[in-house]
Design an enzyme around this catalytic site. Structure first.
Site, mmCIF file in Angstrom:
data_model
loop_
_atom_site.group_PDB
_atom_site.id
_atom_site.type_symbol
_atom_site.label_atom_id
_atom_site.label_comp_id
_atom_site.label_asym_id
_atom_site.label_seq_id
_atom_site.Cartn_x
_atom_site.Cartn_y
_atom_site.Cartn_z
ATOM 1 C CD GLU B 282 -5.996 -12.366 39.304
ATOM 2 O OE1 GLU B 282 -4.682 -11.897 40.055
ATOM 3 O OE2 GLU B 282 -6.462 -10.975 38.601
ATOM 4 C CD GLU B 285 -9.150 -10.006 44.352
ATOM 5 O OE1 GLU B 285 -8.451 -10.157 43.922
ATOM 6 O OE2 GLU B 285 -9.313 -9.163 44.690
ATOM 7 C CB CYS B 302 -0.056 -9.534 37.080
ATOM 8 S SG CYS B 302 -1.827 -10.004 36.420
ATOM 9 C CB SER B 322 -7.242 -8.805 41.185
ATOM 10 O OG SER B 322 -6.189 -9.503 42.033
ATOM 11 C CE LYS B 361 6.258 -7.217 36.878
ATOM 12 N NZ LYS B 361 5.091 -7.170 38.075
ATOM 13 C CD GLU B 364 4.777 -4.939 40.492
ATOM 14 O OE1 GLU B 364 4.082 -5.124 40.366
ATOM 15 O OE2 GLU B 364 6.058 -5.460 39.964
ATOM 16 C CD GLU B 369 2.640 0.769 47.315
ATOM 17 O OE1 GLU B 369 3.479 1.533 47.287
ATOM 18 O OE2 GLU B 369 2.274 0.618 46.856
ATOM 19 C CB CYS B 520 5.157 -9.964 29.954
ATOM 20 S SG CYS B 520 3.783 -10.190 31.421
#
Ligand code: SF4
Ligand code: SF4
Ligand code: SF4
Ligand code: FES
Lengths: 172, 589
Positions: B282, B285, B302, B322, B361, B364, B369, B520
């Protein structure tokens, strides 16, 4: 429903209704009310609710909340005619359950559960039967409202006759 | 603080209080904890349950102290017979429509209804059930709703609409049919719900919980021929202890590792390894976007609830995200490719469980994918027809891990401190602070600064991005280029940042967004019964750990360096692209 109402139905579009009320207090409620009246079977189709939410920038869940809070909103198509049976205590003690059952039977409706729903409609959308908690006409119990007209001291005989008359009257 | 204090009399005792406080707080100041059920400070005060009533002299009816105000000379009785009766009645009425499932309920032991009934001395329920049974909403990967256990406190609705501005749920129907509903009662799966789980954290009962996947993990642990790998998110080390009865903010890194070994995991690794890896990708990036022209501001990716949010509400801005996968997903992809190869394990024989502070999560991990390693092996012809596997098999919440530890009879406090396994267990302090709002930003700045300027940072502590303020801003001088950054937590604050971007008025280059209050540490999978104080304690623990780890910059992580040298090549290289980056798509609801 009168022919003017039918004409109005064609004239006014949803965006116009929204524009008329948008920004005023209770706008969502007024819009839902008006839009339901424009609908032939007097209900709020899901697509309409979605469109209202999108245009008013109101969350879908909130639109649903309002539409399910007020008993005069219907999420399912309603009959062209309506029979409303009062299920308040006074009416109940004077036989409103028999009236409810008789009207359901006369209209050929099965499987209606009063504790789960407050209205049911014939498959051909001819007539809806609904229950209300109280009409506030307890002195005249039992009370039934047919197409908006309240009749007091109703009997099973009078009620089935009235329903048969609706049938004979044909489509509105 | 208002300057004019008032004197009130709580059960006859004179107490001087700040009139801006509610009656509840005033009574607490006088040493009386009036019981509450629906009220949740800073979240919801719709005074629906009636448990907090007190008697105020001169008032005809009992007063709900959670919304009641104090006034000069007020005389309050907090436990008169009338008060005690009313409270008990209120709870009994709730229990009349409540299943007696405590023994088999996920909230057994952490349920506010249960503890309130106990506190108020409820021993029988004199009222009949009036509500019809509800259907359970299991339409999402992350959240399960059981309206049967709902007491209509409205906290979930408040958190979802006000803290998260998602508004997936509302109270619908009326009277006895009132219930928490999604649009058309079709379940969260067809709603804009981002599966953040904040509703499950504030729910006083077991009506909203995480989808429990512990059974599948127990099964994998017992299966021979499987290599079970576990990864732990940064925030878990600051909350697992609390979930097991220790003080909020207890840092239990080593004991947690020991507990995971005792549960039978073959490798105990750390999501923090992947957090350092995320910073490498990141950070580079960001540098690329800054120097070669790319979409700015760039926003971190994230936090999966946040990803669901922007995909649902701001699809036009997806280009700002990102392309980095989250640390959880980077870990899974690396574990089943690089690590499998290195350790000589068949990737399909590996199960990866992650311990996450988060319910989103779970979703996710199930995104179609998220099969980077599988695709990697498929391209090599090393997969069987019909076979497929996710990079991460299960994402368990802190609460689920706590349940497993309890069930195994492990006494966390008495365990020795153990260390993570090599090499995916190595990490830096920069990775730790991913667990709290501002941490990803700070970690990124520590690396980006040094990569761009070639100089060592004078101080590693970016104080401006720390703390629990809703939106934090800072400027960093990178060799003469001023980089403006912002940090937002909760989706309400994310929305403010996004609206700025949409209006073309965003002054920032780089933005960190975390879905949950505090990041978190305040995640939707974290221990329940949370308040600001506990969030602060967990937040502090993260910075303690940052210092403890010694290495505090992601680019100094030797195991990550080895991963690049032996396998990935370079940040943003071809393999990184395959395994560590992803794409986003608008979500229709
Ligand atoms: S929600 Fe609370 S009171 Fe209800 S069954 Fe679960 S533990 Fe018991
Ligand atoms: S998980 Fe988050 S978005 Fe979904 S209903 Fe709960 S609070 Fe709302
Ligand atoms: S689901 Fe939980 S938080 Fe939501 S209203 Fe019901 S009891 Fe309250
Ligand atoms: S806590 Fe005050 S009414 Fe529920």
């Amino acid at each position: 429903m009168s022919s003017t109402a039918t004409a109005k139905r064609r004239e006014v579009s949803l965006p116009e209704v929204i524009e008329k009320h948008q920004g005023r207090p209770g706008a969502l409620l007024s819009i839902l009310e008006e839009v339901q009246e424009l609908e032939k079977f007097r209900y709020l189709p899901e697509t309409t609710l979605r469109e209202i939410a999108e245009r008013m920038k109101v969350p879908l869940a909130q639109v649903y909340s309002v539409a399910t809070f007020y008993s005069f909103f219907n999420l399912k198509p309603q009959g062209l005619h309506s029979v409303v049976v009062c299920r308040g205590t006074a009416c109940h003690t004077r036989g409103s359950l028999e009236l409810l059952e008789a009207s359901l039977k006369r209209l050929g409706i099965e499987g209606f559960r009063e504790d789960e729903e407050n209205s049911v409609t014939t498959v051909d959308n001819f007539c809806s039967v609904r229950t209300v908690a109280c009409f506030g006409q307890c002195a005249l119990a039992p009370v039934v409202q047919i197409d908006g007209v309240i009749s007091s001291r109703m009997t099973v005989g009078k009620l089935t006759a009235a329903i048969d008359k609706l049938r004979k009257g044909g489509q509105k | 603080m208002s300057d004019k204090m008032v004197t009130i009399f709580v059960d006859g005792h004179a107490t001087v209080v700040d009139p801006s406080r509610n009656l509840l707080e005033a009574c607490a100041q006088a040493g009386v904890n009036v019981p509450t059920l629906c009220y949740l400070k800073d979240v919801s005060a719709n005074a629906s349950c009636g448990v907090c009533v007190v008697e105020v002299e001169g008032a005809r009816s009992l007063v709900r102290s959670c919304v009641g105000r104090v006034s000069e000379g007020m005389k309050i009785a907090t436990s008169s017979p009338r008060v005690l009766r009313a409270r008990k009645n209120a709870v009994e009425l709730l229990l009349a429509n409540h299943p007696t499932d405590c023994l088999v309920c996920a909230r057994n032991g952490s349920c506010e209804l249960q503890s309130t009934a106990e506190k108020l001395g409820v021993r029988k329920v004199r009222f009949p059930r009036t509500r019809k049974p509800a259907t359970i909403d299991e339409s999402t990967d992350g959240i399960v709703r059981d309206n049967d256990k709902c007491i209509l406190c409205g906290r979930c609705v408040a958190v979802c609409s006000e803290v998260q501005t998602v508004s997936a749920i509302q109270l619908a129907g009326r009277g006895i049919r009132t219930h928490v509903a999604t649009f058309m009662d079709r379940g969260l799966g067809t709603s804009p719900c981002v599966q953040c789980g904040q509703c499950s954290v504030v729910c006083p009962t077991g009506a909203i919980t995480e989808r429990d996947e512990t059974e599948a993990v127990w099964k994998a642990l017992a299966q021979s021929g499987r290599t079970t790998i576990v990864q732990t998110a940064p925030a878990i080390r600051a909350s697992l202890g609390e979930a097991l009865g220790m003080k909020p903010g207890s840092l239990v890194t080593g004991k947690m590792v020991a507990a995971l070994r005792r549960l039978g995991f073959d490798r105990v690794f750390d999501t923090q390894f992947a957090a350092d890896l995320t910073i490498m990708e990141e950070g580079n990036e960001l540098i690329r976007r800054l120097t070669q022209g790319g979409k700015l501001p760039m926003i971190t990716s994230c936090s999966p609830g946040w990803i669901n949010f922007i995909e649902t509400f701001y699809p036009a801005l997806l280009g700002h995200l990102s392309t980095c996968k989250s640390p959880q997903q980077m870990f899974g992809a690396v574990a089943k490719s690089y690590y499998a190869e290195k350790a000589g394990l068949a990737p399909e024989s590996i199960s990866v469980a992650s311990i996450m502070p988060c319910t989103a999560k779970k979703h996710e991990a199930r995104r179609p994918e998220m099969r980077g390693a599988f695709e990697y092996w498929r391209a090599k012809g090393a997969t069987k027809p019909g076979e497929s596997y996710y990079d991460v098999d299960w994402a368990l919440t802190t609460r689920e891990l706590a349940r497993m530890v309890k069930r195994a009879g492990i006494d966390i406090e008495s365990l020795p401190e153990e260390d993570f396994d090599d090499p995916l267990g190595r990490s830096t302090g920069a990775a730790t602070i991913f667990g709290t709002t501002g941490g990803v930003m700070e970690a990124a700045l520590r690396t980006v600064y040094e990569v761009v300027t070639g100089k060592a940072l004078p101080s590693l502590d970016f104080e401006a991005v720390r703390g629990l303020e809703g939106i934090k801003k800072a400027e960093v001088d990178l060799n003469g280029t001023i980089v403006r950054v912002a940090v937002a937590h909760t989706l309400k604050n994310a929305r403010i940042i996004l609206d700025e971007i949409a209006a073309g008025a965003s002054p920032y280059h780089f933005i960190e967004v975390m879905t949950c209050p505090g990041g978190c540490i305040g995640g939707g999978g974290q221990p329940v019964l949370i308040d600001l104080e506990k969030r602060l304690a967990r937040n502090k623990a993260m910075y303690v750990e940052d210092l403890r780890l010694g290495m505090r910059k992601s680019h100094e992580n030797a195991s990550v360096q080895a991963l690049y040298a032996d396998f990935l090549g370079e940040p943003l290289g071809h393999l990184s692209h395959e395994l560590l980056h992803t794409e986003y798509a608008p979500r229709e609801v």
